[in-house]
Write an enzyme that holds these catalytic residues in place. Structure first.
Site, PDB file in Angstrom:
ATOM      1  N   SER A  91       0.784  -1.146   0.015  1.00 39.75           N
ATOM      2  CA  SER A  91      -0.038   0.112   0.089  1.00 39.75           C
ATOM      3  C   SER A  91       0.857   1.265  -0.131  1.00 39.75           C
ATOM      4  CB  SER A  91      -0.786   0.056   1.096  1.00 39.75           C
ATOM      5  OG  SER A  91      -1.807   1.049   1.167  1.00 39.75           O
ATOM      6  N   ASP A  92       0.285   2.492  -0.509  1.00 45.68           N
ATOM      7  CA  ASP A  92       0.844   3.443  -0.689  1.00 45.68           C
ATOM      8  C   ASP A  92       0.198   4.699  -0.790  1.00 45.68           C
ATOM      9  OD1 ASP A  92       3.788   4.795  -1.032  1.00 45.68           O
ATOM     10  OD2 ASP A  92       2.704   5.905  -2.299  1.00 45.68           O
ATOM     11  N   THR A  93       0.421   5.725   0.110  1.00 46.68           N
ATOM     12  CA  THR A  93      -0.544   7.009   0.414  1.00 46.68           C
ATOM     13  C   THR A  93       0.202   8.409   0.242  1.00 46.68           C
ATOM     14  OG1 THR A  93      -1.722   5.721   2.163  1.00 46.68           O
ATOM     15  CG2 THR A  93      -1.966   8.130   1.948  1.00 46.68           C
ATOM     16  N   GLY A 117      -3.136   3.566  -2.726  1.00 48.08           N
ATOM     17  CA  GLY A 117      -3.284   2.478  -3.608  1.00 48.08           C
ATOM     18  C   GLY A 117      -2.941   1.190  -2.975  1.00 48.08           C
TER      19      GLY A 117
END
EC number: 3.6.1.9
Length: 201
Positions: A74-76, A111
């Site tokens: 995950s990436d923010t 994501g």
């Protein structure tokens, strides 16, 4: 039936806490992947590419231990007026970010990639949440920065911490802003055969 579990490709304590709330067996394996992306990438492309990169790096690091597992990356990022705000470089950068966010609406993109350990199937998606910040006095911003909370947060604030006092309203998934949209993740896991609410003991 093989024991199902999640492998979280992240060092984020916030994502670890959120994964834990699902009540699923999980382990953490940091990905340590580069987080650079092409300059012309959209916010959606940035978070989906980085989420995939993290999950794929961890997936590729295993040999034959992935039966029943799903690797999650995950990436923010925070986006204000088309500018991507990452983690602040220092206190001055944190002040710049928070000053620019105050009194305005920004967007948070996260994501999420899930990779099946059974067959290597990949599902990558993203969520977007709009966040409206209160008008802030400089003294309040400086006081918040002194707590140390903004130092490793995209956009220099944590909605699950003291940063919540700066947030006027949100439109969309709260957990997306924290760093892992659980509703989206549960849908992806279900597509790969892991149903959060019907796990065999």
């Amino acid at each position: 039936m093989k024991k199902q579990r999640i492998i979280l490709a992240s060092t984020s304590p916030r994502r670890r806490e959120l994964i834990a709330t699902l009540g699923l067996p999980f382990e953490v394996r940091p990905s340590h992947t580069p987080e650079d992306t092409p300059e012309d990438y959209t916010p959606q492309q940035i978070v989906e590419e980085l989420a995939y990169r993290k999950a794929k790096t961890v997936y590729d690091s295993y040999d034959s231990e992935l039966a029943g597992a799903i690797v999650v990356g995950s990436d923010t990022i925070v986006v204000l007026g088309g500018e991507v705000l990452g983690k602040p470089k220092d206190e001055q950068d944190a002040y710049r970010m928070l000053s620019s966010l105050q009194g305005r609406i920004h967007e948070v993109y996260t994501g999420v990639t899930c990779i099946s350990g059974e067959d290597g199937r990949v599902i990558t998606r993203h969520r977007r949440t709009k966040v409206k910040m209160k008008p802030l006095e400089p003294d309040a911003i400086h006081a918040y920065i002194r707590t140390g909370e903004p130092s490793d947060k995209a956009g220099a604030y944590a909605i699950q911490g003291l940063g919540a006092t700066f947030v006027d309203s949100i439109e969309g998934c709260y957990f997306n802003v924290v760093g892992l949209p659980l509703s989206l993740l549960s849908e992806q896991l279900a597509e790969l055969g892991l149903n959060v609410l019907s796990i065999d003991e």
